[in-house]
Structure formats: C-alpha cells, structure tokens
Design a protein around this motif. Structure first.
Motif, short mmCIF file in Angstrom:
data_model
loop_
_atom_site.label_atom_id
_atom_site.label_comp_id
_atom_site.label_asym_id
_atom_site.label_seq_id
_atom_site.Cartn_x
_atom_site.Cartn_y
_atom_site.Cartn_z
N ALA A 90 -63.55 63.30 18.19
CA ALA A 90 -63.54 62.26 17.62
C ALA A 90 -63.94 62.08 16.09
N VAL A 91 -63.23 61.21 15.39
CA VAL A 91 -63.66 61.36 13.80
C VAL A 91 -64.76 60.19 13.83
N ARG A 92 -65.84 60.87 12.96
CA ARG A 92 -66.98 59.95 12.48
C ARG A 92 -66.94 59.70 11.07
N ILE A 93 -66.85 58.45 10.80
CA ILE A 93 -67.10 58.18 9.43
C ILE A 93 -68.38 58.01 8.64
N LEU A 94 -68.73 58.81 7.87
CA LEU A 94 -70.01 58.54 7.46
C LEU A 94 -70.00 57.80 6.00
N ASN A 95 -69.24 57.65 5.61
CA ASN A 95 -69.09 56.75 4.15
C ASN A 95 -67.58 56.50 3.95
N CYS A 96 -67.31 55.27 3.63
CA CYS A 96 -66.13 54.90 3.04
C CYS A 96 -66.39 53.78 2.02
N ALA A 97 -67.36 53.61 1.51
CA ALA A 97 -67.76 52.67 0.44
C ALA A 97 -67.16 53.05 -0.81
N ASP A 98 -67.11 54.19 -1.23
CA ASP A 98 -66.68 54.77 -2.51
C ASP A 98 -65.22 55.07 -2.38
N SER A 126 -62.74 79.76 17.86
CA SER A 126 -63.69 79.15 17.11
C SER A 126 -63.97 77.83 17.51
N ALA A 127 -65.21 77.58 17.66
CA ALA A 127 -65.74 76.38 17.50
C ALA A 127 -66.62 75.68 16.48
N GLY A 128 -66.48 74.57 16.05
CA GLY A 128 -67.36 74.01 14.76
C GLY A 128 -66.96 72.72 14.62
N GLU A 129 -67.17 72.45 13.34
CA GLU A 129 -67.24 70.91 12.88
C GLU A 129 -66.52 70.98 11.42
N TYR A 130 -65.39 70.06 11.31
CA TYR A 130 -65.00 69.64 10.04
C TYR A 130 -65.89 68.82 9.27
N GLN A 131 -66.23 69.23 8.02
CA GLN A 131 -67.10 68.37 6.97
C GLN A 131 -66.22 68.13 5.92
N ASP A 132 -65.41 66.78 6.12
CA ASP A 132 -64.43 66.54 5.13
C ASP A 132 -64.83 65.49 4.08
N ARG A 133 -64.12 65.48 2.90
CA ARG A 133 -64.14 64.41 2.04
C ARG A 133 -62.73 64.20 1.60
N VAL A 134 -62.12 62.91 1.71
CA VAL A 134 -60.61 62.72 1.80
C VAL A 134 -60.54 61.58 0.66
N VAL A 135 -59.59 61.57 -0.18
CA VAL A 135 -59.13 60.65 -0.97
C VAL A 135 -57.66 60.33 -0.80
N VAL A 136 -57.53 58.84 -0.88
CA VAL A 136 -55.98 58.19 -0.81
C VAL A 136 -55.42 58.07 -2.22
N GLU A 137 -54.44 58.78 -2.49
CA GLU A 137 -53.87 58.52 -4.07
C GLU A 137 -52.45 58.33 -3.83
N ASN A 138 -51.90 57.35 -4.32
CA ASN A 138 -50.55 57.13 -4.28
C ASN A 138 -49.90 56.89 -2.95
N GLY A 139 -50.79 56.56 -2.04
CA GLY A 139 -50.61 56.28 -0.53
C GLY A 139 -50.63 57.57 0.41
N LYS A 140 -50.98 58.84 -0.51
CA LYS A 140 -51.17 59.85 0.54
C LYS A 140 -52.58 60.40 0.59
N ALA A 141 -53.00 60.57 1.65
CA ALA A 141 -54.56 60.98 2.08
C ALA A 141 -54.57 62.68 1.75
N ARG A 142 -55.66 62.91 1.01
CA ARG A 142 -55.52 64.50 1.01
C ARG A 142 -57.03 64.93 0.79
N PHE A 143 -57.34 66.40 1.25
CA PHE A 143 -58.86 66.48 1.19
C PHE A 143 -59.25 67.01 -0.16
N VAL A 144 -60.24 66.41 -0.51
CA VAL A 144 -60.83 66.70 -1.74
C VAL A 144 -61.95 68.09 -1.46
#
Lengths: 163, 416
Positions: A90-98, A126-144
C-alpha cells in the motif's frame, strides 16, 4: 500543480505499477524515463541508513547515470540470467501540499533464476521500502528521488537489475 | 581434530605443484574442517575490524573467524580485546547483536556476566539460595573467562589470532607489501558504510580472484564497453616471499599529458557507447603514489582495496565449503572534505554487489563452484607468467604468480 492526497495516492500507485511493470518485463531501456533529468536514485541497505552511513549499492545522481546502468546491464556486466517480480504494498502519502509528492511503499522482489543450475527457482531476493519524491509535469509523473531502502542487506550473489 | 581429517584428503599433482590446484580443495568438507583448525585456528592474523568501527569504550562488534563467532570490543581503558563469542558456562552466544555499546557482556541464558576483557565478573546464585544449591566452594570466576584471542592492530586494521605465538603483524605483512598497507592507512579513517554479498562458492576461489590480474579486463567489460581507453595503463603484481600477502596495482603511465591527469585521463573512441554521465570517472589525486586500482590481500581473509577514490576492506567470511559472505567496509579519512565524501560515494558505484567492475567476481567464482562439484581428480591450470616475474619486480599483469604463491603458503599451513 498541487494535488489532494487521494489524487496523490492515485498518481503514485499508477507510477509504481508502470515502474515495476517496466523492470519485471525487461523493458530497461524505458526505465530512466521514470525519472527527471536531475534525479537521485539510490539503493541503500537499511543497515547503513539506520546508522547514518551514506554508502549504498547504487548511487545515481542523474538520469544519465541510469542510462549508463542500463547499457552496462545489457552489454558490460555478466550475471546469471533471471527475472524479477516486484510486489508493491500500500502507498502512504507523507506530503502532497507542495509541488512534490512524498510517498512510501513496501516492496518485495522475487527473483526467478533462469540459469542452467537453478532454472525456475524463485526466491525472495529483496525486501524493503521505496522512499519516493514524485513530481507531475506536463501530465506525466516522474521520480525526482527514489531511495530504495533494502532490509535485505546480504545480497545474493550480485545486484544488476534495478529495484 | 578427528582421525579422518588428520590424514591428508587431497592428492596434489606431484610434478606441477601449485601450477595445478585439485578441485577437491574447493568442495571437500574434510578440507574445510582442516582449514578451521590449521589455518584459521592456527598461526594466522585474522582481520576482524577497522578500529574506527569501535571508537568508544564499550563499543563491540560481533564477527567470525571462519566458523567461530568472535567478539571484538573496546574496554574501559580504551584497548581493544577479542574473545570467542561463547559463554564459558553452557556455550551460548554472549553477544547477540552485530554491534553496539555495553558496559559489560552478559549471556542471556543464565546471566553470566563478563567485563569487556572477557573476564567473568558475575554468576547468579553462585552461593545458591537459602543455603541450597550453588557452585562448590572451589569455584573460581578466574577459571571461567571467555576464550581470549591474541589481538593486534596495524594502523587502522584490527587482527585476532587463536595462536599466542604469532610474529608481530609488521613481520606478517612483510617488507614487500607493508608499505602498500601504509599507503592506504596513512591517517585515521572513518567508516562510510557496509555492503554484503552472499556467494555460493568456496572462499578460496575469491582469494584466487583477488590475486588474478589476468581476468580484470576480460571478465569486467565496463571499460571496454564504454570505450574508456586504457592502453596507457600500467600494472604490476607483488607478493610477499612467504605468500601471505600480495598486491595487484594498476596505474596510468607517466607519459600521459598532465592536462589529462586532472580527470581520469581517459580518452574515448568516436564509435560505440559513451558514458551519458562520465562524472563517475572524475577522481582526485590523494596519494603520493597514484594508482587507479590497488587490490591488497592479507592472508587469510581480507582485501584492502583502493579503486579511484573508493577505499574499502573486503572481509571474506567462509560459511561452509561451498559458500562465503563478502563484507565490504567502505571508509574514508577523518579529515576528508565534503567534495571527497561525494567522490567516495560516487566511486562506490564501481564496487560492491552492484559494482560496475566487481559484481562479476562473485559470479565467476560461482561458475567454477557449479562446474567442479563432481570434479573427480581434475585440477585447474595456473601456468600464466613465470614466478620470476613477480620476484624480479617485472611489472606485468599477465601473470598468475600471486595465485601460485598463495597456494604454496596454503599447502605449507595445511600440510597437503
């Protein structure tokens, strides 16, 4: 663009689904395009992160470095043939205010051997966690930034295919 | 040692000697048993830690010398000690965590307590309870210490031995190789992180790998793939006459332009692949003797590595006849600036489990292990280069002389 947390979750879930589909189905040439040009991609064991030690297994600070990883994977590096299946929790959103969405998700990679000795054997690689920062630009989401924190500190033989 | 392992399980080819290595030394459980006693349990200085891992009194680290669990800790006086990690009472592991800080070491089974030198300091219900039970009057705590190991340090490296009759570490490293250890450990270090690989192969196949300059450009295709021009690369291989230590070095030849030396002085062809981000090749001069690669093996189980600006020990931890763990401890110097920290992290992409020029090493040893499982009486063929190449200081990378020197020493210790 700013998004509410429901939208943010949807964006990240879609991005992660496409991301693991790309790796699991061996379209590695498309993999760097999941990142912005000046991205950070790291795979670091929890053993180091928990002690504030910076060393990881893969430490890329540009999309170019990801492209180089793909060329090396295809052409330079030697390894036992294998396939991955990523299972993302499951994806947890930590911050999406910015502008940038910060998200976390557990992952599991099951690696299936395709070499002559262990052909068809699947193991938790491998077991672990993704710690992601994502930006949506021109309608396309990418990892920062994508930090793969691997609980599995002891890598079985080697790591060549991205997580 | 049992009867069956006392008699040599291996028949080494008589004529060729160490130019052949019988595959059974990599697979036979009897050989592995014999190594525990004679090699790891004998007159060897076994690498156990970097001193920077244990900076403060009370710091401890759990590790292994072959199969034997070991504790390394810094006592209240600031000295390092090493003990077998096994309670003197009923044999339980005393240290259950990989690392930490403790005022004392306590076994959880019956709470026997030891100080940081391994001396027994406390035994619950020693006199029994209400006059019943307890240890007999002759019980002396001084007779029940943890098994203490001989410990020595050389600069930042910490070694332990089961033997109390070890020569000084300076002598063990040897006059040929010691200056190269000094080169890397020239000032206090700091740990930057760890990387672990579990390799399904015998530990000695990896020792052969780090003494084998022949494979470098043939197995590791990173430089060739990206057309990173290395024709100006020089190299050489030195061994200690006893065969316990060796170093493979690669350098850029002096005739290259100074202009190029700031970067990696690498030229690329106009065709084929080029690095999209060549920043991984930027390095900074930091040693009086500049080497691009330096792979220094210290018998039995540690490699000190410098590749560009990445520094690490590679601790080979045998886990049975057919597997070992490879533990990289990356380090820098305590006085590194932020730019050097950044370079060391970037160059870490070259080594470790995902290293551009190291990931194949473990895989190659597995390819051998898989094929020799039923090798019968067959042997490997280690004829490349002459042994005079090394002893005569002829700088040459097309040689297997360092591998042969390892086997000569191994055979003398193992008496096989």
């Amino acid at each position: 663009m700013s998004v509410d947390s429901r939208q943010a979750r949807w964006v990240v879930e879609e991005l992660l689904a496409a991301y693991v589909d790309c790796i699991d189905n061996d379209r590695l040439e498309d993999w760097p395009d999941f990142f912005i040009e000046s991205c950070v991609y790291k795979i670091i064991p929890w053993e180091n992160l928990s002690q504030n030690l910076a060393i990881g297994w893969v430490l890329c600070d540009s999309r170019g470095m990801l492209q180089d990883r793909v060329v090396a994977h295809r052409t330079a590096n030697l390894y036992a043939p294998h396939r991955y299946r990523h299972i993302v929790g499951a994806v947890r959103i930590l911050n999406c205010a910015d502008r940038i969405i910060e998200a976390r998700a557990n992952y599991l990679v099951v690696r299936t051997a395709l070499d002559t000795v262990r052909y068809g054997t699947s193991e938790i690689y491998s077991a672990g966690e993704y710690q992601d920062r994502v930006v949506v630009e021109n309608g396309k989401a990418r990892f920062v930034e994508k930090i793969v924190v691997a609980d599995t500190a002891r890598v079985d033989t080697l790591l060549v295919t991205p997580i | 040692m049992t009867e069956s392992t006392e008699s040599s399980p291996i028949r080494w080819p008589q004529t060729e000697g160490v130019r052949r290595v019988p595959y059974r030394v990599f697979t036979d459980p009897a050989v592995y048993e014999r190594e525990q006693e004679r090699l790891f349990g004998g007159r060897s200085w076994n690498y156990v830690a970097l001193d920077a891992e244990l900076p403060n009194p009370g710091d401890f680290k759990a590790t292994f010398i072959a199969d034997t669990p070991v504790i390394v800790c810094r006592n209240r006086e600031g000295e390092l000690n090493a003990m077998v990690n096994r309670c003197a009472h009923r044999g339980a592991l005393v240290c259950r965590e990989l690392r930490g800080n403790r005022a004392a070491l306590q076994c959880v089974y019956h709470q026997w307590t030891y100080d940081l030198k391994g001396n027994l300091t406390g035994v619950p219900f020693r006199k029994g309870l209400e006059g019943k039970g307890g240890y007999p009057p002759g019980f002396k705590t001084t007779e029940h210490s943890l098994r203490k190991l001989n410990l020595t340090t050389y600069r930042s490296l910490v070694f332990a031995s089961f033997s109390d009759e070890m020569e000084p570490i300076e002598e063990y490293l040897g006059n040929e190789i010691r200056p190269w250890v000094d080169r890397v450990f020239n000032r206090p270090v700091k740990v930057l992180g760890y990387a672990r690989q579990f390799i399904h192969a015998n530990w000695k196949l990896y020792v052969e790998n780090v003494k084998d300059p022949y494979h470098a450009s043939l197995l590791h295709l990173f430089h060739a793939t990206f057309n990173i021009y290395r024709a100006n690369q020089g190299g050489g291989c030195l061994v200690d006459p006893k065969g316990r230590t060796s170093i493979i070095r690669a350098w850029r030849r002096a005739e290259q332009n100074d202009r190029d030396v700031d970067g990696m002085a690498l030229r690329t062809y106009q065709k084929g692949y080029q690095l999209a981000d060549p920043s991984i090749l930027e390095s900074r001069k930091e040693f009086e003797v500049e080497l691009t690669n330096s792979i220094n093996h210290i018998f039995p189980c540690v490699v000190v590595q410098q590749i560009q600006n990445t520094l690490a020990t590679r601790h080979i931890l045998p886990k049975g006849p057919d597997s070992f763990e490879l533990l990289f401890t990356f380090f820098g110097y305590q006085d590194d600036d932020a730019e050097m920290d950044r370079l060391r992290l970037k160059h870490a992409n070259l080594v470790g489990p995902a290293g551009y020029i190291s990931m194949e090493d473990g895989y190659a040893t597995e390819l051998v292990q898989q094929a020799i499982l039923r090798g019968g009486g067959d042997s490997s063929y280690i004829e490349l280069g002459s042994d005079g190449d090394v002893e005569g200081r002829d700088e040459n990378l097309n040689t297997e002389a360092a591998i042969r020197s390892f086997w000569r020493y191994y055979r003398s210790v193992m008496e096989i």
